[in-house]
Design a protein around this motif. Structure first.
Motif, PDB file in Angstrom:
ATOM      1  N   ARG A 140     -12.743  39.255   1.841  1.00 60.97           N
ATOM      2  CA  ARG A 140     -13.232  39.549   3.192  1.00 60.97           C
ATOM      3  C   ARG A 140     -12.015  39.695   4.088  1.00 60.97           C
ATOM      4  NH1 ARG A 140     -18.399  35.404   3.945  1.00 60.97           N
ATOM      5  NH2 ARG A 140     -19.480  36.176   2.079  1.00 60.97           N
ATOM      6  N   GLU A 142     -10.931  39.003   6.857  1.00 61.10           N
ATOM      7  CA  GLU A 142     -11.200  38.139   8.009  1.00 61.10           C
ATOM      8  C   GLU A 142     -10.292  38.520   9.174  1.00 61.10           C
ATOM      9  OE1 GLU A 142     -13.317  35.489   8.356  1.00 61.10           O
ATOM     10  OE2 GLU A 142     -14.021  35.178   6.299  1.00 61.10           O
ATOM     11  N   MET A 150      -9.068  27.701   3.373  1.00 58.26           N
ATOM     12  CA  MET A 150     -10.359  27.409   4.007  1.00 58.26           C
ATOM     13  C   MET A 150     -10.950  28.678   4.629  1.00 58.26           C
ATOM     14  SD  MET A 150     -11.240  23.908   5.405  1.00 58.26           S
ATOM     15  CE  MET A 150     -10.135  23.594   6.739  1.00 58.26           C
ATOM     16  N   ARG A 151     -10.135  29.439   5.302  1.00 57.95           N
ATOM     17  CA  ARG A 151     -10.573  30.762   5.775  1.00 57.95           C
ATOM     18  C   ARG A 151      -9.549  31.782   5.291  1.00 57.95           C
ATOM     19  NH1 ARG A 151     -14.427  32.484   8.356  1.00 57.95           N
ATOM     20  NH2 ARG A 151     -15.005  30.476   9.222  1.00 57.95           N
ATOM     21  N   ALA A 152      -9.723  32.152   4.044  1.00 56.54           N
ATOM     22  CA  ALA A 152      -8.793  33.076   3.414  1.00 56.54           C
ATOM     23  C   ALA A 152      -9.392  34.476   3.436  1.00 56.54           C
ATOM     24  CB  ALA A 152      -8.545  32.620   1.978  1.00 56.54           C
ATOM     25  N   PHE A 155     -10.819  34.793  -1.855  1.00 61.26           N
ATOM     26  CA  PHE A 155     -11.173  33.401  -2.175  1.00 61.26           C
ATOM     27  C   PHE A 155     -12.225  33.367  -3.279  1.00 61.26           C
ATOM     28  CE2 PHE A 155     -15.250  33.569   0.062  1.00 61.26           C
ATOM     29  CZ  PHE A 155     -15.045  34.608   0.956  1.00 61.26           C
ATOM     30  N   MET A 157     -15.615  32.230  -4.899  1.00 64.70           N
ATOM     31  CA  MET A 157     -16.944  31.810  -4.462  1.00 64.70           C
ATOM     32  C   MET A 157     -17.882  31.732  -5.658  1.00 64.70           C
ATOM     33  SD  MET A 157     -19.797  33.517  -1.961  1.00 64.70           S
ATOM     34  CE  MET A 157     -18.851  34.098  -0.592  1.00 64.70           C
ATOM     35  N   GLU A 406     -18.404  24.294   6.696  1.00 65.09           N
ATOM     36  CA  GLU A 406     -19.421  24.931   5.850  1.00 65.09           C
ATOM     37  C   GLU A 406     -18.848  25.195   4.464  1.00 65.09           C
ATOM     38  OE1 GLU A 406     -20.916  28.774   7.210  1.00 65.09           O
ATOM     39  OE2 GLU A 406     -21.298  29.243   5.113  1.00 65.09           O
ATOM     40  N   VAL A 407     -19.412  24.518   3.464  1.00 69.11           N
ATOM     41  CA  VAL A 407     -18.961  24.762   2.095  1.00 69.11           C
ATOM     42  C   VAL A 407     -19.998  25.524   1.278  1.00 69.11           C
ATOM     43  CG1 VAL A 407     -17.243  22.927   1.906  1.00 69.11           C
ATOM     44  CG2 VAL A 407     -19.649  22.397   1.516  1.00 69.11           C
ATOM     45  N   GLY A 408     -21.248  25.460   1.709  1.00 68.92           N
ATOM     46  CA  GLY A 408     -22.279  26.193   0.983  1.00 68.92           C
ATOM     47  C   GLY A 408     -23.294  26.752   1.951  1.00 68.92           C
ATOM     48  N   HIS A 409     -23.945  27.832   1.520  1.00 68.59           N
ATOM     49  CA  HIS A 409     -24.911  28.475   2.421  1.00 68.59           C
ATOM     50  C   HIS A 409     -26.003  29.102   1.568  1.00 68.59           C
ATOM     51  CE1 HIS A 409     -25.294  30.905   6.410  1.00 68.59           C
ATOM     52  NE2 HIS A 409     -26.414  30.331   6.033  1.00 68.59           N
ATOM     53  N   PHE A 411     -29.822  31.185   1.527  1.00 72.35           N
ATOM     54  CA  PHE A 411     -30.674  32.048   2.356  1.00 72.35           C
ATOM     55  C   PHE A 411     -31.936  32.466   1.610  1.00 72.35           C
ATOM     56  CE2 PHE A 411     -26.305  33.232   3.309  1.00 72.35           C
ATOM     57  CZ  PHE A 411     -26.266  33.487   4.664  1.00 72.35           C
ATOM     58  N   GLY A 441     -24.499  30.725  -1.754  1.00 71.37           N
ATOM     59  CA  GLY A 441     -23.046  30.752  -1.933  1.00 71.37           C
ATOM     60  C   GLY A 441     -22.402  29.380  -1.812  1.00 71.37           C
ATOM     61  N   ILE A 442     -21.302  29.219  -2.521  1.00 77.28           N
ATOM     62  CA  ILE A 442     -20.455  28.025  -2.336  1.00 77.28           C
ATOM     63  C   ILE A 442     -19.005  28.486  -2.369  1.00 77.28           C
ATOM     64  CG2 ILE A 442     -19.575  25.891  -3.387  1.00 77.28           C
ATOM     65  CD1 ILE A 442     -22.306  25.278  -4.418  1.00 77.28           C
ATOM     66  N   GLY A 443     -18.245  28.089  -1.361  1.00 73.88           N
ATOM     67  CA  GLY A 443     -16.812  28.384  -1.363  1.00 73.88           C
ATOM     68  C   GLY A 443     -16.120  27.334  -2.210  1.00 73.88           C
ATOM     69  N   ARG A 446     -12.709  26.507  -0.597  1.00 69.50           N
ATOM     70  CA  ARG A 446     -12.947  25.819   0.672  1.00 69.50           C
ATOM     71  C   ARG A 446     -13.441  24.400   0.441  1.00 69.50           C
ATOM     72  NH1 ARG A 446     -16.603  28.218   5.523  1.00 69.50           N
ATOM     73  NH2 ARG A 446     -14.996  29.832   5.560  1.00 69.50           N
TER      74      ARG A 446
HETATM   75  P1  ATP Z   1     -17.987  31.472   7.742  1.00 73.08           P
HETATM   76  O1  ATP Z   1     -19.123  31.318   8.708  1.00 73.08           O
HETATM   77  O2  ATP Z   1     -17.194  30.231   7.563  1.00 73.08           O
HETATM   78  O3  ATP Z   1     -17.174  32.696   7.984  1.00 73.08           O
HETATM   79  P2  ATP Z   1     -19.839  32.739   6.068  1.00 73.08           P
HETATM   80  O4  ATP Z   1     -21.073  32.188   6.638  1.00 73.08           O
HETATM   81  O5  ATP Z   1     -19.403  34.093   6.409  1.00 73.08           O
HETATM   82  O6  ATP Z   1     -18.645  31.720   6.321  1.00 73.08           O
HETATM   83  P3  ATP Z   1     -21.096  32.962   3.521  1.00 73.08           P
HETATM   84  O7  ATP Z   1     -21.304  34.409   3.520  1.00 73.08           O
HETATM   85  O8  ATP Z   1     -22.227  32.066   3.794  1.00 73.08           O
HETATM   86  O9  ATP Z   1     -19.884  32.599   4.483  1.00 73.08           O
HETATM   87  O10 ATP Z   1     -20.348  32.593   2.166  1.00 73.08           O
HETATM   88  C1  ATP Z   1     -20.680  31.522   1.311  1.00 73.08           C
HETATM   89  C2  ATP Z   1     -19.579  30.488   1.265  1.00 73.08           C
HETATM   90  O11 ATP Z   1     -18.319  31.060   0.966  1.00 73.08           O
HETATM   91  C3  ATP Z   1     -19.362  29.782   2.573  1.00 73.08           C
HETATM   92  O12 ATP Z   1     -20.300  28.756   2.744  1.00 73.08           O
HETATM   93  C4  ATP Z   1     -17.940  29.277   2.426  1.00 73.08           C
HETATM   94  O13 ATP Z   1     -17.939  28.068   1.719  1.00 73.08           O
HETATM   95  C5  ATP Z   1     -17.277  30.330   1.589  1.00 73.08           C
HETATM   96  N1  ATP Z   1     -16.457  31.219   2.414  1.00 73.08           N
HETATM   97  C6  ATP Z   1     -16.888  32.179   3.243  1.00 73.08           C
HETATM   98  N2  ATP Z   1     -15.863  32.804   3.830  1.00 73.08           N
HETATM   99  C7  ATP Z   1     -14.736  32.229   3.340  1.00 73.08           C
HETATM  100  C8  ATP Z   1     -13.351  32.451   3.551  1.00 73.08           C
HETATM  101  N3  ATP Z   1     -12.921  33.383   4.380  1.00 73.08           N
HETATM  102  N4  ATP Z   1     -12.461  31.691   2.872  1.00 73.08           N
HETATM  103  C9  ATP Z   1     -12.893  30.746   2.014  1.00 73.08           C
HETATM  104  N5  ATP Z   1     -14.194  30.495   1.780  1.00 73.08           N
HETATM  105  C10 ATP Z   1     -15.114  31.220   2.426  1.00 73.08           C
END
Ligand code: ATP
Ligand code: MG
Length: 564
Positions: A140, A142, A150-152, A155, A157, A406-409, A411, A441-443, A446
């Motif tokens: 991504r 970013e 953590m925000r790479a 990464f 996933m 946020e480590v997992g999400h 939907f 998802g799980i980072g 992260r």
């Molecule tokens: P954020 O809100 O932190 O940008 P996101 O909601 O965009 O994350 P998801 O699409 O839900 O992220 O991705 C699933 C998981 O992947 C996240 O819960 C997070 O643990 C991990 N993740 C997302 N973006 C990154 C990132 N840039 N670097 C490292 N891990 C990430």
């Protein structure tokens, strides 16, 4: 592993570029190194921890009945065009062309690819439910990569996707994944909460984020200890009602406020409370500019605004736009005389009388402003970030605000992707229907960083045992044969019984060894010092508590095997 033969480049000094604790410690502990902005290499020590998390995730996904696949990182544009995300995913999607001028992207997520795979293979309700997952790199682009892994940008996933025949099936798959996530983060030894979450660009109906609780977290969580309500503040609501005493409308007045812009400045300058001020915030939303009014002491919730407007992103208007629309520099915007933009207001403004706003003129504010009289009554919505102590939307008891990572999400996607991509199946009656999907998802990287963010002290990392690179570290404090021999014996006994043990056999001063040991955060330190020669005892130090015990080598081994 012997440290003398290991690749562990630790750093004494804090690297200047690292703002987050975990980033700093991961660099100092030789776990990661930066290649480019948001792009990191994992070194042996870091990789071991990453693999621990990965293995826990894999075991729990397998246990939950999900099936592992490995999907390509490079994805053709056509798939993304089918869902419309080629155009509206935003710049996080790194697009490029191959040598034949075909459009491709690096996968930031894999809904398109997995839906394409499943629509080609699954025909019948008999093949459902199906949950597929992978553990693989994502990319991504970013806007602000930071905090190391953590925000790479690149990464690792774990992403899983469920396919069901109906809503009820989706609800079951979602619950199975929810339970698997609880097991995963418990097994990782983390303090965490699942919270209601915004579904954002990915779409869908229900969503939870798994948050590692840490003061340094980027996310704020609204929690109700009384009824268990837990939500990301991005969407947290509250029962709070704003009511104001009936006041007579006073005459509108313009006052000079030279150079006085912020809420604090205006409130101090005019001697009125910030709750009497109404901020006028301008946002760019889907090619349009909207003005949002909110009381000066409250915070606007951009996610609520974005969802209300139904656009993928809202963005604070830049200075140039503010000047064009208000004809004044930033800091003096107000609703009176503002034309050509839609004006929305937070519920906190409803019923407020004789308030203060910017005058849309440099260095001037208006006092005794009233909507309905001085400008048209705006549209009122809940657009506010809830605050500590606000009444819980469910039970009315006070909400607490804490921070998390946020480590997992997870939907519930519904049929958004299956309809767009025609991923259908034949139901019992032979009728064609879209599959009902979820994604999870799980980072992985992260999670490692979040564990460090939650568990560290001045001296370094304090790894939870389950995700520590090693369980034990032997520190041999001298070159004498006797010390080396007993160290080696402990080392072999522990490793051969499955207690992963690293041995600091380096020719280094004790001070250096102690410092490195605390920095890299391995849960147990076995200190083999000169005293061994007199007493036959070594020291077992627990990194998390600092507790030390004098034990014989046999006792140490037993202790660590016992707690394995
Ligand atoms: P954020 O809100 O932190 O940008 P996101 O909601 O965009 O994350 P998801 O699409 O839900 O992220 O991705 C699933 C998981 O992947 C996240 O819960 C997070 O643990 C991990 N993740 C997302 N973006 C990154 C990132 N840039 N670097 C490292 N891990 C990430
Ligand atoms: Mg998310």
């Amino acid at each position: 592993m012997k440290l003398s033969e290991y690749f562990l480049p630790t750093l004494r000094e804090d690297p200047a570029e690292a703002e987050a604790v975990s980033h700093r410690l991961m660099l100092r502990a030789g776990m990661i190194r930066k290649l480019a902005s948001g792009i990191y290499s994992w070194l042996p020590m870091g990789l071991r921890s990453l693999r621990k998390v990965e293995n826990i995730v894999r075991e729990e996904m397998d246990r939950a009945g999900a099936l592992e696949v490995l999907l390509p990182l490079v994805q053709p544009a056509e798939l993304w065009q089918e869902t419309g995300r080629w155009d509206n995913f935003g710049k996080e999607l790194l697009r490029f062309k191959d040598r034949k001028e075909h459009d491709f992207c690096l996968g930031p997520t894999h809904e398109e690819v997995i839906t394409d795979l499943v629509r080609r293979e699954v025909r019948s309700y008999r093949d459902l439910p199906l949950i597929l997952y992978q553990i693989a790199p994502k990319f991504r682009d970013e806007i602000r990569p930071r905090f190391g892994v953590m925000r790479a940008r690149e990464f690792l996933m774990k992403d899983a996707y469920s396919f069901d025949a109906d809503e009820a099936g989706l609800n079951r798959s979602y619950e199975v994944m929810y339970a698997a996530y609880e097991r995963i983060f418990s097994r990782c030894g983390l303090r965490f909460r699942a919270v209601l979450a915004d579904t954002g660009a990915i779409g869908g109906s229900e969503s939870h984020e798994f948050m590692v609780l840490a003061e340094t977290g980027e996310d704020r969580l609204a929690l109700c200890e009384a009824c268990g309500y837990a939500a990301n503040v991005e969407l947290a609501e509250s029962k709070k009602e704003f009511s104001y005493p009936q006041e007579k409308e006073k005459p509108l007045e313009k006052v000079a406020t030279p150079g006085v812009k912020s809420v604090e400045e205006v409130s101090a300058f005019l001697g009125v409370s910030p709750s009497r001020l109404v901020k006028t915030l301008l946002f760019k939303a889907g090619g349009e500019v909207v003005a949002v009014l909110i009381r000066g002491d409250l915070e606007l919730n951009e996610v609520k605004l974005r969802n209300l407007l139904g656009v993928p992103e809202v963005e604070m208007a830049d200075a140039e736009t503010v000047e064009r629309i208000t004809r004044a520099p930033v800091g003096f915007a107000g609703p009176v005389g503002l034309s050509g933009v839609r004006i929305l207001a937070d519920l906190s403004v409803r019923g407020l009388r004789n308030f203060v706003t910017g005058a849309n003129e440099p260095d001037a504010h208006l006092i005794n402003v009233n909507y309905g009289r001085d400008f048209p009554e705006p549209e009122f919505y809940d657009l506010r970030v809830v605050s500590e102590g606000d009444p819980c939307p469910r039970c009315g008891r006070p909400l607490a605000i804490t921070r998390g990572i946020e480590v997992g999400h997870i939907f519930k996607l519904g049929t958004k992707y299956s309809e767009a991509m025609r991923a259908t199946f034949l139901d019992r009656e032979g009728k064609e229907r879209p599959m009902v999907m979820g994604c999870y998802g799980i980072g992985i990287g992260r999670t490692v960083a979040a564990a460090i963010e939650q568990n560290h002290d001045e001296a370094g990392i304090i790894f939870p045992r389950e995700i520590a690179p090693f369980v034990a570290l032997i520190l041999t404090l001298g070159p004498e044969a006797e010390l080396m021999e007993i160290s080696e014996r402990i080392y072999h006994t522990l490793n051969s019984s499955g207690v992963e043990t690293l041995w600091d056999d380096r020719d280094e001063r004790p001070g250096v060894k102690f410092k490195d040991a605390d920095l890299i955060g391995i849960p147990f330190q076995i200190i083999v010092g000169r005293r061994f020669k007199e007493t036959g005892r070594v020291e077992l130090k627990e990194r998390s508590t600092g507790q030390r015990e004098d034990l014989s080598p046999e006792e140490v081994v037993k202790r660590l095997q016992g707690s394995a």
